[in-house]
Design a protein around this motif. Sequence first.
Motif, PDB file in Angstrom:
ATOM      1  N   HIS A   5       9.363 -10.607  -3.559  1.00 38.81           N
ATOM      2  CA  HIS A   5       9.742  -9.262  -3.096  1.00 38.81           C
ATOM      3  C   HIS A   5      10.202  -9.297  -1.639  1.00 38.81           C
ATOM      4  CE1 HIS A   5       8.628  -7.012  -6.636  1.00 38.81           C
ATOM      5  NE2 HIS A   5       7.426  -7.548  -6.650  1.00 38.81           N
ATOM      6  N   ALA A  46       6.768  -3.105  -2.134  1.00 42.28           N
ATOM      7  CA  ALA A  46       6.240  -3.783  -3.324  1.00 42.28           C
ATOM      8  C   ALA A  46       5.542  -5.084  -2.931  1.00 42.28           C
ATOM      9  CB  ALA A  46       7.376  -4.055  -4.308  1.00 42.28           C
ATOM     10  N   ALA A  47       6.105  -5.802  -1.964  1.00 41.29           N
ATOM     11  CA  ALA A  47       5.489  -7.041  -1.493  1.00 41.29           C
ATOM     12  C   ALA A  47       4.131  -6.761  -0.854  1.00 41.29           C
ATOM     13  CB  ALA A  47       6.413  -7.726  -0.491  1.00 41.29           C
ATOM     14  N   GLU A  57       2.119  -4.188  -1.429  1.00 42.39           N
ATOM     15  CA  GLU A  57       1.159  -3.778  -2.460  1.00 42.39           C
ATOM     16  C   GLU A  57       0.650  -4.987  -3.236  1.00 42.39           C
ATOM     17  OE1 GLU A  57       3.434  -0.996  -4.689  1.00 42.39           O
ATOM     18  OE2 GLU A  57       3.146   0.661  -3.258  1.00 42.39           O
ATOM     19  N   CYS A  58       1.539  -5.933  -3.508  1.00 47.30           N
ATOM     20  CA  CYS A  58       1.145  -7.151  -4.219  1.00 47.30           C
ATOM     21  C   CYS A  58       0.169  -7.974  -3.374  1.00 47.30           C
ATOM     22  CB  CYS A  58       2.386  -7.971  -4.557  1.00 47.30           C
ATOM     23  SG  CYS A  58       2.071  -9.399  -5.595  1.00 47.30           S
ATOM     24  N   GLN A  65      -3.270  -6.313  -3.397  1.00 43.78           N
ATOM     25  CA  GLN A  65      -3.969  -6.512  -4.667  1.00 43.78           C
ATOM     26  C   GLN A  65      -4.641  -7.879  -4.737  1.00 43.78           C
ATOM     27  OE1 GLN A  65      -1.035  -5.861  -7.708  1.00 43.78           O
ATOM     28  NE2 GLN A  65      -0.825  -3.668  -7.266  1.00 43.78           N
ATOM     29  N   HIS A  66      -4.039  -8.873  -4.100  1.00 48.51           N
ATOM     30  CA  HIS A  66      -4.578 -10.226  -4.154  1.00 48.51           C
ATOM     31  C   HIS A  66      -5.417 -10.574  -2.921  1.00 48.51           C
ATOM     32  CE1 HIS A  66      -1.372 -10.440  -7.190  1.00 48.51           C
ATOM     33  NE2 HIS A  66      -2.075 -11.433  -7.728  1.00 48.51           N
ATOM     34  N   GLN A 104      -0.046  -9.038   3.855  1.00 47.65           N
ATOM     35  CA  GLN A 104       0.118  -7.584   3.793  1.00 47.65           C
ATOM     36  C   GLN A 104       0.578  -7.040   5.149  1.00 47.65           C
ATOM     37  OE1 GLN A 104      -3.482  -5.433   2.887  1.00 47.65           O
ATOM     38  NE2 GLN A 104      -2.484  -3.426   3.043  1.00 47.65           N
ATOM     39  N   CYS A 154       4.209  -7.717   5.685  1.00 48.47           N
ATOM     40  CA  CYS A 154       5.056  -6.774   4.934  1.00 48.47           C
ATOM     41  C   CYS A 154       5.119  -5.415   5.625  1.00 48.47           C
ATOM     42  CB  CYS A 154       4.523  -6.618   3.505  1.00 48.47           C
ATOM     43  SG  CYS A 154       4.613  -8.126   2.528  1.00 48.47           S
TER      44      CYS A 154
END
Length: 345
Positions: free
Chosen positions: A3, A25-26, A28-29, A32-33, A39, A42
Amino acid sequence: YFHLHTAESYTWNQQCAEAAEQAQAAGECAQQHGLSEQQMLCLLFQLQLAILVWDQQQAEQLVATADTLLQQLEQTGSSPFVAQLKLHCTLLQMVFSVHLCNFQDLIPGPSGEPPIIADMEAQAEAVTAADNQAYSWLSPAGSAALVQLLAASILKPAGKVKPALVHISRGLQLVSDGMSRLGLAPTATDAAVDHTNIRDVRVLLMLQLLLQEARQQLHLLSSDFSAARQDVAQSMELLARFPSLLASLESSVHLQAGLYAQAVGANSAALAHFSKAASSQDSHLQGCARCLAAVSCLAQDVPGAGAHRKGLSCSLVLSVLQCLNQLYVLAVSAWSSNNSVCLAA
């Protein structure tokens, strides 16, 4: 990272909305991890895009979110990655403040420079001292030069001309050293640039041009027209040597040349430069150039050119009115949010 790299490709094509969507989107990904550092990276990407498209509300939200996440990262321990993220975040926040002409917390008192300048310099030194960069944004020389440019920008509104010129000299020296490390001589041209270094070279060249423009503004502010003329000549010479890498700043160079010409009463030359600057794709720079072109046009006194001047000035004045309408909208919007950008507008 898919992303994030997709967002980067959209940015190169000036598709900022699509880039922002991919960067979100990057982020959020990464969240999540549990990848807090990624984060944060991004978030900074999104902040750059928000500043680029003048989305003040979005930028303010991203600054607040980034500050919170950065504090969490610093509490877990220091690392070269976190140090680089902190410098990146600090520089973007300073760019955003300068972008909004928000200097009330930055203007130094009578005792000296504001603490933020020393803080930025210390952060840049810490990142430069690290053996490896955790990610690619600006080279160490580029980050350090940007710190000096921002320091001069902070000092200029307070009338601190001499200290600001000292920071600009430091910045230009950092750029020169960085170019030497990339194998480029002071007289190098586009043809001499190794394609593997083109990104770092472009950044350093843009910083050199911006530092020279800031120095010219300070020289005009102190009525040192001889020095300002040399600054204009150096910027023009740099643009002539690197027309491809500096194409995006050509309008800015002509705008600064026009300001010098206008200051010394050369209204015909000023009009020519402002007219070239008005071809910029940046709507704000375009409006500023047209406004200044109209002033230069009306100030001319050339026998027999009255009809031409009248037609040209009417066209330019229409653009000025459109520009003023945009500024009015900005002012009303800023006033409603109680932000100082209304004063700048």
